[in-house]
Scaffold this motif. Structure first.
Motif, PDB file in Angstrom:
ATOM      1  N   GLY A 159       0.801  -1.221   0.000  1.00  0.00           N
ATOM      2  CA  GLY A 159       0.000   0.000   0.000  1.00  0.00           C
ATOM      3  C   GLY A 159       0.833   1.270   0.000  1.00  0.00           C
ATOM      4  N   ARG A 160       2.098   1.147  -0.472  1.00  0.00           N
ATOM      5  CA  ARG A 160       3.021   2.293  -0.481  1.00  0.00           C
ATOM      6  C   ARG A 160       3.781   2.367  -1.796  1.00  0.00           C
ATOM      7  NH1 ARG A 160       5.562   0.754   5.417  1.00  0.00           N
ATOM      8  NH2 ARG A 160       3.778   1.488   6.620  1.00  0.00           N
ATOM      9  N   GLN A 161       4.100   3.592  -2.198  1.00  0.00           N
ATOM     10  CA  GLN A 161       5.022   3.795  -3.304  1.00  0.00           C
ATOM     11  C   GLN A 161       6.351   4.201  -2.688  1.00  0.00           C
ATOM     12  OE1 GLN A 161       3.853   6.291  -6.640  1.00  0.00           O
ATOM     13  NE2 GLN A 161       5.967   6.975  -6.866  1.00  0.00           N
ATOM     14  N   TYR A 162       7.351   3.344  -2.845  1.00  0.00           N
ATOM     15  CA  TYR A 162       8.675   3.561  -2.265  1.00  0.00           C
ATOM     16  C   TYR A 162       9.588   4.233  -3.287  1.00  0.00           C
ATOM     17  CZ  TYR A 162       7.326  -0.017   1.191  1.00  0.00           C
ATOM     18  OH  TYR A 162       6.696  -0.752   2.163  1.00  0.00           O
ATOM     19  N   THR A 163      10.446   5.139  -2.801  1.00  0.00           N
ATOM     20  CA  THR A 163      11.450   5.778  -3.642  1.00  0.00           C
ATOM     21  C   THR A 163      12.778   5.782  -2.908  1.00  0.00           C
ATOM     22  OG1 THR A 163       9.785   7.251  -4.614  1.00  0.00           O
ATOM     23  CG2 THR A 163      12.092   7.882  -4.879  1.00  0.00           C
ATOM     24  N   LEU A 164      13.780   5.159  -3.502  1.00  0.00           N
ATOM     25  CA  LEU A 164      15.143   5.194  -2.984  1.00  0.00           C
ATOM     26  C   LEU A 164      15.964   6.043  -3.931  1.00  0.00           C
ATOM     27  CD1 LEU A 164      17.356   2.693  -1.332  1.00  0.00           C
ATOM     28  CD2 LEU A 164      18.130   3.466  -3.565  1.00  0.00           C
ATOM     29  N   ILE A 165      16.684   7.020  -3.393  1.00  0.00           N
ATOM     30  CA  ILE A 165      17.552   7.878  -4.205  1.00  0.00           C
ATOM     31  C   ILE A 165      18.957   7.825  -3.615  1.00  0.00           C
ATOM     32  CG2 ILE A 165      18.044  10.236  -4.974  1.00  0.00           C
ATOM     33  CD1 ILE A 165      15.012  10.749  -4.901  1.00  0.00           C
ATOM     34  N   VAL A 166      19.934   7.567  -4.465  1.00  0.00           N
ATOM     35  CA  VAL A 166      21.334   7.549  -4.045  1.00  0.00           C
ATOM     36  C   VAL A 166      22.126   8.363  -5.055  1.00  0.00           C
ATOM     37  CG1 VAL A 166      21.771   5.316  -5.178  1.00  0.00           C
ATOM     38  CG2 VAL A 166      23.308   6.110  -3.374  1.00  0.00           C
ATOM     39  N   GLY A 167      22.920   9.334  -4.573  1.00  0.00           N
ATOM     40  CA  GLY A 167      23.617  10.192  -5.512  1.00  0.00           C
ATOM     41  C   GLY A 167      24.830  10.881  -4.940  1.00  0.00           C
ATOM     42  N   ALA A 168      25.435  11.708  -5.793  1.00  0.00           N
ATOM     43  CA  ALA A 168      26.642  12.454  -5.448  1.00  0.00           C
ATOM     44  C   ALA A 168      26.725  13.679  -6.347  1.00  0.00           C
ATOM     45  CB  ALA A 168      27.880  11.581  -5.647  1.00  0.00           C
ATOM     46  N   ASN A 169      27.670  14.588  -6.025  1.00  0.00           N
ATOM     47  CA  ASN A 169      27.825  15.725  -6.929  1.00  0.00           C
ATOM     48  C   ASN A 169      28.474  15.251  -8.227  1.00  0.00           C
ATOM     49  OD1 ASN A 169      30.686  15.909  -6.765  1.00  0.00           O
ATOM     50  ND2 ASN A 169      30.556  17.204  -4.969  1.00  0.00           N
ATOM     51  N   GLU A 170      28.249  16.000  -9.283  1.00  0.00           N
ATOM     52  CA  GLU A 170      28.654  15.603 -10.635  1.00  0.00           C
ATOM     53  C   GLU A 170      30.169  15.385 -10.741  1.00  0.00           C
ATOM     54  OE1 GLU A 170      30.267  16.118 -14.517  1.00  0.00           O
ATOM     55  OE2 GLU A 170      30.283  17.764 -13.070  1.00  0.00           O
ATOM     56  N   ARG A 171      30.961  16.176 -10.023  1.00  0.00           N
ATOM     57  CA  ARG A 171      32.424  16.041 -10.115  1.00  0.00           C
ATOM     58  C   ARG A 171      32.919  14.693  -9.607  1.00  0.00           C
ATOM     59  NH1 ARG A 171      34.321  20.757  -6.859  1.00  0.00           N
ATOM     60  NH2 ARG A 171      32.135  20.849  -6.320  1.00  0.00           N
ATOM     61  N   ARG A 172      32.229  14.105  -8.657  1.00  0.00           N
ATOM     62  CA  ARG A 172      32.642  12.816  -8.089  1.00  0.00           C
ATOM     63  C   ARG A 172      31.933  11.630  -8.743  1.00  0.00           C
ATOM     64  NH1 ARG A 172      35.856  11.706  -4.592  1.00  0.00           N
ATOM     65  NH2 ARG A 172      34.633  10.034  -3.686  1.00  0.00           N
ATOM     66  N   TRP A 173      30.922  11.898  -9.555  1.00  0.00           N
ATOM     67  CA  TRP A 173      30.064  10.830 -10.071  1.00  0.00           C
ATOM     68  C   TRP A 173      30.840   9.722 -10.764  1.00  0.00           C
ATOM     69  CZ3 TRP A 173      25.651   9.077  -8.719  1.00  0.00           C
ATOM     70  CH2 TRP A 173      24.938   8.206  -9.548  1.00  0.00           C
ATOM     71  N   SER A 174      31.769  10.047 -11.632  1.00  0.00           N
ATOM     72  CA  SER A 174      32.485   9.004 -12.380  1.00  0.00           C
ATOM     73  C   SER A 174      33.263   8.084 -11.442  1.00  0.00           C
ATOM     74  CB  SER A 174      33.416   9.617 -13.424  1.00  0.00           C
ATOM     75  OG  SER A 174      34.399  10.405 -12.792  1.00  0.00           O
ATOM     76  N   ARG A 175      33.711   8.593 -10.302  1.00  0.00           N
ATOM     77  CA  ARG A 175      34.464   7.770  -9.353  1.00  0.00           C
ATOM     78  C   ARG A 175      33.574   6.908  -8.466  1.00  0.00           C
ATOM     79  NH1 ARG A 175      38.103  12.428  -6.992  1.00  0.00           N
ATOM     80  NH2 ARG A 175      36.628  13.646  -8.193  1.00  0.00           N
TER      81      ARG A 175
END
Length: 168
Positions: free
Chosen positions: A135-151
């Motif tokens: 009975g729930r819509q779940y959202t998981l978000i995992v991220g970083a700033n763009e400068r570190r993204w490739s690493r």
């Protein structure tokens, strides 16, 4: 960590350098890097962040829904585009969606997508995984700033892919 239900053990599968977060009461689990720490993120049920680079983080929220599956939200491309452009992005941010994928785990459907929210001075890139259950819509978000993204991209993809809705 919330105590898991009897017989539920994701810990046996946890990759090296990750820890499992299991919330049996609210019906979900995911892995996060073992050197991250728990923190309060307003409006989210759980959140962990890097000890040094706090913009590298994972957070999970859910809202009530009468829908039984993410396909009831509409076509994947439309739904994700609407979420990124009209829910995740602030008015001064330019949203860019890089990739979308669908998977089914134990009869539950999940959409995972990679996106960037850019301003002239700053950009953040993230993976989001959404699913419906209990009975729930779940959202998981995992991220970083763009400068570190490739690493850190591959490390954060493990987190996004580990998210599971548990039956409660």
């Amino acid at each position: 960590m919330v105590v898991p239900k009897d017989g539920f053990d994701v810990c046996a599968e946890v990759p090296d350098k990750y820890q499992a977060f299991i919330d049996a009461r609210d019906g979900y689990s995911y892995y996060y890097p073992s050197d991250w720490r728990d923190f309060d993120f307003r409006g989210h049920d759980s959140a962990f962040k890097d000890r040094i680079l706090s913009l590298q983080n994972v957070r999970l929220s859910f809202i009530p829904t009468e829908k039984k599956d993410i396909h009831e939200l509409g076509e994947m491309e439309e739904v994700i585009s609407n979420l990124v452009k009209n829910v995740y992005a602030a008015p001064n941010q330019t949203p860019i969606i890089y990739a979308m994928q669908e998977k089914n785990i134990d009869g539950k459907n999940y959409w995972t997508f990679e996106y960037e929210l850019a301003t002239p001075r700053y950009s953040r890139v993230a993976f989001a995984t959404i699913s419906i259950g209990n009975g729930r819509q779940y959202t998981l978000i995992v991220g970083a700033n763009e400068r570190r993204w490739s690493r850190v991209r591959d490390k954060l993809k493990v987190v996004a892919d580990s998210f599971k809705v548990l039956d409660i």
